[in-house]
Design a protein around this motif. Structure first.
Motif, mmCIF file in Angstrom:
data_model
loop_
_atom_site.group_PDB
_atom_site.id
_atom_site.type_symbol
_atom_site.label_atom_id
_atom_site.label_comp_id
_atom_site.label_asym_id
_atom_site.label_seq_id
_atom_site.Cartn_x
_atom_site.Cartn_y
_atom_site.Cartn_z
ATOM 1 N N ASN A 92 4.435 16.260 4.099
ATOM 2 C CA ASN A 92 3.468 15.625 4.992
ATOM 3 C C ASN A 92 3.396 14.115 4.780
ATOM 4 N N SER A 93 3.433 13.690 3.526
ATOM 5 C CA SER A 93 3.372 12.253 3.257
ATOM 6 C C SER A 93 4.660 11.558 3.687
ATOM 7 N N ARG A 94 5.770 12.259 3.624
ATOM 8 C CA ARG A 94 7.034 11.675 4.109
ATOM 9 C C ARG A 94 6.998 11.500 5.623
ATOM 10 N N LEU A 144 15.921 6.219 7.577
ATOM 11 C CA LEU A 144 17.029 7.168 7.433
ATOM 12 C C LEU A 144 16.913 7.981 6.148
ATOM 13 N N LEU A 145 16.542 7.324 5.050
ATOM 14 C CA LEU A 145 16.386 8.041 3.777
ATOM 15 C C LEU A 145 15.274 9.082 3.849
ATOM 16 N N SER A 146 14.165 8.719 4.463
ATOM 17 C CA SER A 146 13.054 9.685 4.589
ATOM 18 C C SER A 146 13.481 10.852 5.465
ATOM 19 N N GLY A 147 14.211 10.584 6.509
ATOM 20 C CA GLY A 147 14.724 11.646 7.355
ATOM 21 C C GLY A 147 15.672 12.569 6.614
ATOM 22 N N MET A 148 16.528 11.971 5.771
ATOM 23 C CA MET A 148 17.440 12.790 4.955
ATOM 24 C C MET A 148 16.663 13.656 3.981
ATOM 25 N N ALA A 149 15.657 13.102 3.342
ATOM 26 C CA ALA A 149 14.869 13.864 2.375
ATOM 27 C C ALA A 149 14.142 15.020 3.066
ATOM 28 N N LEU A 150 13.642 14.794 4.269
ATOM 29 C CA LEU A 150 12.973 15.867 5.000
ATOM 30 C C LEU A 150 13.956 16.934 5.468
ATOM 31 N N SER A 151 15.148 16.525 5.851
ATOM 32 C CA SER A 151 16.118 17.501 6.350
ATOM 33 C C SER A 151 16.692 18.367 5.223
ATOM 34 N N ARG A 152 16.601 17.896 4.004
ATOM 35 C CA ARG A 152 17.116 18.664 2.859
ATOM 36 C C ARG A 152 16.156 19.785 2.448
ATOM 37 N N ARG A 153 14.944 19.792 2.978
ATOM 38 C CA ARG A 153 13.973 20.838 2.648
ATOM 39 C C ARG A 153 14.329 22.120 3.268
ATOM 40 N N ILE A 155 6.491 7.710 10.283
ATOM 41 C CA ILE A 155 5.742 7.200 11.442
ATOM 42 C C ILE A 155 5.287 5.764 11.193
ATOM 43 N N LEU A 156 4.708 5.508 10.019
ATOM 44 C CA LEU A 156 4.225 4.155 9.711
ATOM 45 C C LEU A 156 5.380 3.172 9.527
ATOM 46 N N ASP A 157 6.474 3.621 8.895
ATOM 47 C CA ASP A 157 7.644 2.753 8.737
ATOM 48 C C ASP A 157 8.215 2.353 10.093
ATOM 49 N N THR A 158 8.244 3.293 11.026
ATOM 50 C CA THR A 158 8.748 2.989 12.366
ATOM 51 C C THR A 158 7.845 1.982 13.072
ATOM 52 N N SER A 159 6.543 2.132 12.903
ATOM 53 C CA SER A 159 5.603 1.169 13.496
ATOM 54 C C SER A 159 5.792 -0.219 12.889
ATOM 55 N N MET A 160 5.938 -0.281 11.583
ATOM 56 C CA MET A 160 6.131 -1.577 10.924
ATOM 57 C C MET A 160 7.484 -2.186 11.284
ATOM 58 N N LEU A 161 8.492 -1.331 11.473
ATOM 59 C CA LEU A 161 9.795 -1.824 11.915
ATOM 60 C C LEU A 161 9.673 -2.474 13.287
ATOM 61 N N LEU A 175 0.807 -1.216 0.000
ATOM 62 C CA LEU A 175 0.000 0.000 0.000
ATOM 63 C C LEU A 175 0.842 1.270 0.000
ATOM 64 N N SER A 176 2.084 1.193 0.458
ATOM 65 C CA SER A 176 2.943 2.379 0.492
ATOM 66 C C SER A 176 3.658 2.629 -0.829
ATOM 67 N N LEU A 177 3.619 1.679 -1.751
ATOM 68 C CA LEU A 177 4.285 1.872 -3.043
ATOM 69 C C LEU A 177 3.735 3.070 -3.827
ATOM 70 N N PRO A 178 2.411 3.279 -3.899
ATOM 71 C CA PRO A 178 1.920 4.469 -4.612
ATOM 72 C C PRO A 178 2.402 5.786 -3.989
ATOM 73 N N ILE A 179 2.514 5.823 -2.666
ATOM 74 C CA ILE A 179 3.013 7.035 -2.019
ATOM 75 C C ILE A 179 4.478 7.247 -2.381
ATOM 76 N N SER A 180 5.217 6.168 -2.456
ATOM 77 C CA SER A 180 6.623 6.270 -2.844
ATOM 78 C C SER A 180 6.755 6.755 -4.287
ATOM 79 N N ILE A 181 5.883 6.296 -5.154
ATOM 80 C CA ILE A 181 5.888 6.776 -6.545
ATOM 81 C C ILE A 181 5.501 8.251 -6.590
ATOM 82 N N PHE A 182 4.553 8.656 -5.743
ATOM 83 C CA PHE A 182 4.165 10.064 -5.640
ATOM 84 C C PHE A 182 5.366 10.923 -5.248
#
Length: 185
Positions: A104-106, A176-185, A111-117, A88-95
């Motif tokens: 916001n989606s990142r 980590l990648l999502s965190g990097m992408a957010l910190s680059r904003r 949050i969801l990735d951490t829960s699944m981890l 279900l997260s693949l479409p968001i990743s493509i977005f």
């Protein structure tokens, strides 16, 4: 003239950041697919694991199945839930590839990735303890190792754990990648 130069300078500094975020988003998509394959493979491998050994006659047999132990049932359920989430997260990743500046989606994915981890780590860790006992036993508790008799069963459950812990590693990289992408904003 000064205003247009400032705008051009601002766009020039944003362009590399958008390109890097797009690259991070592509890597995110690839890692999600890898994690999906790992968790789905682990769930299928564990869920189809069984072995029957004949005893003295053909009428008496010993059978080992994954659902004999609730820990393995939890492992299969956890991997299946995480596989569904990843699908279900693949479409968001493509977005995120198309709109690399989405924040916001990142944040939601982190949050969801951490829960699944956490869910995946709980299932894999609990199952690892049972697999350890299956391989080595515990002499103090009089638990014998069963892997000398049920070779195929133990090989499959051990392989299933490898796939699940591989997915745990991929989830750490995704966060980590999502965190990097957010910190680059």
């Amino acid at each position: 003239m000064k205003g247009s130069a400032a705008v051009e300078l601002a766009e020039a500094t944003r362009a590399p950041s958008a390109g890097i975020n797009r690259g991070i988003s592509i890597l995110d998509l690839i890692l999600r697919i890898v994690a999906l394959v790992c968790t789905l493979g682990s769930a299928i491998a564990m869920g189809t694991t069984n072995e029957t050994l004949p005893f003295f006659t053909q009428f008496i047999r010993f059978r080992a199945e994954y659902n004999d132990l609730p820990t393995f049932t939890f492992f299969v359920a956890a991997n299946a839930v995480v596989s569904g989430y990843l699908l279900l997260s693949l479409p968001i990743s493509i977005f995120h590839i198309m709109r690399s500046g989405a924040q916001n989606s990142r944040i939601l994915l982190i949050i969801l990735d951490t829960s699944m981890l956490a869910l995946l780590t709980a299932g894999a860790s609990a199952s690892a303890a049972i697999v350890y006992l299956a391989h080595n036993g515990n002499a103090k508790a009089n638990w014998l190792s069963i892997c000398q008799q049920f070779n195929s069963f133990c090989e499959r459950i051990s392989g299933s754990l490898i796939g699940s812990f591989g997915a745990v590693t991929v989830f750490i990289l995704l966060i980590l990648l999502s965190g990097m992408a957010l910190s680059r904003r």
